[in-house]
Design a protein around this motif. Structure first.
Motif, PDB file in Angstrom:
ATOM      1  N   ALA A   1       0.824  -1.206   0.000  1.00  0.00           N
ATOM      2  CA  ALA A   1       0.000   0.000   0.000  1.00  0.00           C
ATOM      3  C   ALA A   1       0.859   1.258   0.000  1.00  0.00           C
ATOM      4  O   ALA A   1       0.611   2.204  -0.758  1.00  0.00           O
ATOM      5  N   GLY A   2       1.897   1.265   0.854  1.00  0.00           N
ATOM      6  CA  GLY A   2       2.783   2.426   0.900  1.00  0.00           C
ATOM      7  C   GLY A   2       3.543   2.634  -0.394  1.00  0.00           C
ATOM      8  O   GLY A   2       3.698   3.762  -0.871  1.00  0.00           O
ATOM      9  N   CYS A   3       4.006   1.537  -1.007  1.00  0.00           N
ATOM     10  CA  CYS A   3       4.784   1.642  -2.248  1.00  0.00           C
ATOM     11  C   CYS A   3       3.911   2.063  -3.429  1.00  0.00           C
ATOM     12  O   CYS A   3       4.340   2.850  -4.278  1.00  0.00           O
ATOM     13  N   VAL A   4       2.683   1.551  -3.492  1.00  0.00           N
ATOM     14  CA  VAL A   4       1.762   1.969  -4.558  1.00  0.00           C
ATOM     15  C   VAL A   4       1.451   3.454  -4.428  1.00  0.00           C
ATOM     16  O   VAL A   4       1.465   4.201  -5.419  1.00  0.00           O
ATOM     17  N   CYS A   5       1.180   3.886  -3.213  1.00  0.00           N
ATOM     18  CA  CYS A   5       0.911   5.311  -2.977  1.00  0.00           C
ATOM     19  C   CYS A   5       2.130   6.152  -3.341  1.00  0.00           C
ATOM     20  O   CYS A   5       2.011   7.188  -4.010  1.00  0.00           O
ATOM     21  N   GLY A   6       3.330   5.718  -2.911  1.00  0.00           N
ATOM     22  CA  GLY A   6       4.552   6.464  -3.217  1.00  0.00           C
ATOM     23  C   GLY A   6       4.834   6.529  -4.709  1.00  0.00           C
ATOM     24  O   GLY A   6       5.246   7.568  -5.231  1.00  0.00           O
ATOM     25  N   TRP A   7       4.606   5.406  -5.413  1.00  0.00           N
ATOM     26  CA  TRP A   7       4.836   5.381  -6.870  1.00  0.00           C
ATOM     27  C   TRP A   7       3.918   6.369  -7.572  1.00  0.00           C
ATOM     28  O   TRP A   7       4.344   7.124  -8.458  1.00  0.00           O
ATOM     29  N   LEU A   8       2.666   6.392  -7.181  1.00  0.00           N
ATOM     30  CA  LEU A   8       1.709   7.305  -7.820  1.00  0.00           C
ATOM     31  C   LEU A   8       2.060   8.767  -7.522  1.00  0.00           C
ATOM     32  O   LEU A   8       1.967   9.628  -8.411  1.00  0.00           O
TER      33      LEU A   8
ATOM     34  N   THR B   1      -2.853  13.560  -4.504  1.00  0.00           N
ATOM     35  CA  THR B   1      -2.666  12.909  -3.210  1.00  0.00           C
ATOM     36  C   THR B   1      -3.863  12.028  -2.852  1.00  0.00           C
ATOM     37  O   THR B   1      -3.702  10.887  -2.393  1.00  0.00           O
ATOM     38  N   TRP B   2      -5.070  12.550  -3.071  1.00  0.00           N
ATOM     39  CA  TRP B   2      -6.263  11.790  -2.692  1.00  0.00           C
ATOM     40  C   TRP B   2      -6.375  10.483  -3.482  1.00  0.00           C
ATOM     41  O   TRP B   2      -6.754   9.447  -2.924  1.00  0.00           O
ATOM     42  N   LEU B   3      -6.008  10.544  -4.763  1.00  0.00           N
ATOM     43  CA  LEU B   3      -6.082   9.347  -5.590  1.00  0.00           C
ATOM     44  C   LEU B   3      -5.028   8.324  -5.165  1.00  0.00           C
ATOM     45  O   LEU B   3      -5.295   7.110  -5.123  1.00  0.00           O
TER      46      LEU B   3
ATOM     47  N   GLY C   1      10.963  11.772   0.059  1.00  0.00           N
ATOM     48  CA  GLY C   1      10.452  13.116  -0.150  1.00  0.00           C
ATOM     49  C   GLY C   1       8.962  13.204  -0.406  1.00  0.00           C
ATOM     50  O   GLY C   1       8.511  14.089  -1.159  1.00  0.00           O
ATOM     51  N   LEU C   2       8.185  12.366   0.214  1.00  0.00           N
ATOM     52  CA  LEU C   2       6.726  12.389   0.016  1.00  0.00           C
ATOM     53  C   LEU C   2       6.085  13.395   0.968  1.00  0.00           C
ATOM     54  O   LEU C   2       5.318  13.050   1.876  1.00  0.00           O
ATOM     55  N   THR C   3       6.406  14.655   0.764  1.00  0.00           N
ATOM     56  CA  THR C   3       5.901  15.709   1.655  1.00  0.00           C
ATOM     57  C   THR C   3       4.397  15.928   1.504  1.00  0.00           C
ATOM     58  O   THR C   3       3.788  16.582   2.352  1.00  0.00           O
ATOM     59  N   GLN C   4       3.810  15.394   0.446  1.00  0.00           N
ATOM     60  CA  GLN C   4       2.357  15.550   0.264  1.00  0.00           C
ATOM     61  C   GLN C   4       1.577  14.860   1.377  1.00  0.00           C
ATOM     62  O   GLN C   4       0.398  15.173   1.602  1.00  0.00           O
ATOM     63  N   LEU C   5       2.222  13.925   2.068  1.00  0.00           N
ATOM     64  CA  LEU C   5       1.529  13.157   3.097  1.00  0.00           C
ATOM     65  C   LEU C   5       1.770  13.688   4.507  1.00  0.00           C
ATOM     66  O   LEU C   5       1.350  13.059   5.486  1.00  0.00           O
ATOM     67  N   GLU C   6       2.424  14.845   4.624  1.00  0.00           N
ATOM     68  CA  GLU C   6       2.733  15.365   5.950  1.00  0.00           C
ATOM     69  C   GLU C   6       1.474  15.615   6.780  1.00  0.00           C
ATOM     70  O   GLU C   6       1.507  15.532   8.002  1.00  0.00           O
ATOM     71  N   PHE C   7       0.371  15.919   6.116  1.00  0.00           N
ATOM     72  CA  PHE C   7      -0.864  16.250   6.847  1.00  0.00           C
ATOM     73  C   PHE C   7      -1.377  15.071   7.669  1.00  0.00           C
ATOM     74  O   PHE C   7      -2.137  15.268   8.625  1.00  0.00           O
ATOM     75  N   MET C   8      -0.982  13.844   7.311  1.00  0.00           N
ATOM     76  CA  MET C   8      -1.442  12.669   8.067  1.00  0.00           C
ATOM     77  C   MET C   8      -0.298  11.944   8.758  1.00  0.00           C
ATOM     78  O   MET C   8      -0.495  10.837   9.273  1.00  0.00           O
ATOM     79  N   GLY C   9       0.871  12.571   8.794  1.00  0.00           N
ATOM     80  CA  GLY C   9       2.018  11.924   9.416  1.00  0.00           C
ATOM     81  C   GLY C   9       2.722  12.764  10.453  1.00  0.00           C
ATOM     82  O   GLY C   9       2.703  12.448  11.654  1.00  0.00           O
TER      83      GLY C   9
ATOM     84  N   ALA D   1       3.630   8.211   5.686  1.00  0.00           N
ATOM     85  CA  ALA D   1       3.470   9.647   5.915  1.00  0.00           C
ATOM     86  C   ALA D   1       4.359  10.138   7.050  1.00  0.00           C
ATOM     87  O   ALA D   1       4.869  11.267   7.016  1.00  0.00           O
ATOM     88  N   THR D   2       4.568   9.291   8.052  1.00  0.00           N
ATOM     89  CA  THR D   2       5.376   9.704   9.207  1.00  0.00           C
ATOM     90  C   THR D   2       6.832   9.908   8.833  1.00  0.00           C
ATOM     91  O   THR D   2       7.479  10.855   9.301  1.00  0.00           O
ATOM     92  N   VAL D   3       7.366   9.044   7.978  1.00  0.00           N
ATOM     93  CA  VAL D   3       8.781   9.162   7.579  1.00  0.00           C
ATOM     94  C   VAL D   3       8.932   9.829   6.219  1.00  0.00           C
ATOM     95  O   VAL D   3      10.059  10.013   5.749  1.00  0.00           O
TER      96      VAL D   3
END
Length: 361
Positions: free
Chosen positions: A104-111, A118-120, A172-180, A261-263
């Motif tokens: 799940a994390g890798c699929v999200c990161g790849w996209l 981000t939502w998708l 560098g997935l800073t788009q996820l900072e809001f939930m991490g 999102a945390t890391v």
């Protein structure tokens, strides 16, 4: 109201008297105490740990800021433990959760790294967990052992996560900072609550309502207790067992996204320590591994106990690996405790029934 005559000549016989309502038999006090200890002992243990560390870790432990640290440290474990707990309650233990989280994390990161919204990307990660849980459930319904199936799935998913990232990470997935990493103020701005803590609060509130206030949730629990009885009642027990796997997979995917999102980076590494900590948190609550009994609030407290121990030892300057040792001791100890409680309840109930029988004789 029936009036019983007082004249000795007209006093009715026992057969003529109106039936006397019988009171519901009460459990012996010793049995009630054991049941209370089984069901609520996790809260007592957490309270004892807080009191102990409040003294030995003074003045740093018993503060609002440190409480937020403990809650944040236990958040990811709590999400995975909810998945494990619901799986156990339905009578099926899912050991593929770390692999699901990695995919799940890798699929999200790849996209995200390929320009997707981000939502998708988050929805795609959650969908991975849902699909994996569905596949696991359908395979188990074919008559295969759930532990063997999910161990195999763990291996497959670990490899898929590495394939998605080509063995690297998506940093560098800073788009996820809001939930991490972001904190949100609560209590009138008194305390900054980490985003993972708010996510855990939402997960457990929804899960509690689902399992205790909805028809489908009650059926999920019933399937874990006695699937044959559920089937004879005309309910599709297989459907609700699959639902348990789907919920577990979705929660594992959510845990993987929160970890990512945390890391702020997606890693293909599927840590087996996730399932170890989650199992420990669930075992501490007295949930029967055979299914049918359990409580999500107690699972949450079990996760907080692990975080509390790790935090308290860190404040005391104890090496971190001792927290791992204590986790293993708690896991083994909880198994012995559960067996001792069950044996104690059974023995006392047998003694109580024997005493009642002897009095009647």
């Amino acid at each position: 109201m029936t009036t019983i005559p007082t004249d000795p000549q007209t006093v009715p016989t026992d057969d003529e008297l109106p039936p006397t309502p019988t009171a519901t038999p009460k459990l012996p006090r010793s049995v009630s105490a054991l049941v209370f200890l089984r069901d609520q002992g996790v809260f007592v243990l957490w309270g004892v740990l807080i009191v102990v560390f409040a003294f030995v870790g003074s003045p740093y432990f018993f503060t609002v800021d440190n409480a937020m640290l403990v809650a944040n440290a236990g958040a990811v474990t709590a999400i995975f433990a909810a998945g494990v707990g619901i799986g156990v309650m339905t009578g099926s233990l899912d050991l593929s959760l770390p692999g699901t989280a990695a995919v799940a994390g890798c699929v999200c990161g790849w996209l995200l790294t390929h320009g997707s919204p981000t939502w998708l990307s988050l929805l795609a990660g959650l969908a991975c967990g849902l699909v994996i849980g569905l596949i696991n459930g359908l395979i188990v319904l074919r008559g295969f052992n759930s532990i063997i199936v999910t161990i195999g799935a763990f291996s497959v998913l670990s490899g898929l996560a590495a394939i998605i990232t080509s063995g690297n990470t998506f940093p560098g997935l800073t788009q996820l900072e809001f939930m991490g990493t972001r904190h949100y103020f609560a209590f009138g701005g008194f305390a900054g609550v980490p985003a993972p803590v708010l996510i855990v609060a939402a997960v457990y509130a929804i899960g509690f309502v689902f399992l205790t206030r909805t028809r489908d949730g009650l059926r999920v629990m019933a399937v874990g207790a006695n699937p044959e009885a559920v089937r004879r009642a005309g309910i599709n027990s297989g459907l609700y067992k699959v639902i348990g796997f789907v919920i577990s997979g979705t929660l594992a995917a959510l845990g993987g996204l929160v970890s990512t999102a945390t890391v702020t980076q997606a890693s293909p590494t599927a840590s087996a320590g996730i399932i170890f900590d989650s199992l420990t948190a669930v075992s501490l609550t007295g949930i029967a591994m055979s299914g049918g009994r359990g409580s999500l609030p107690r699972v949450l407290v079990g996760s907080l106990i692990l975080a509390t121990i790790a935090n308290g030892l860190l404040i005391r300057g104890v090496q971190p690996y001792w927290a791992t040792v204590s986790t293993g001791v708690l896991l083994i100890g909880s198994l012995f405790f559960e067996r001792a409680i069950q044996a104690g309840v059974a023995n006392r109930l047998m003694s109580a029934n024997l005493s009642v029988h002897q009095k009647k004789v």
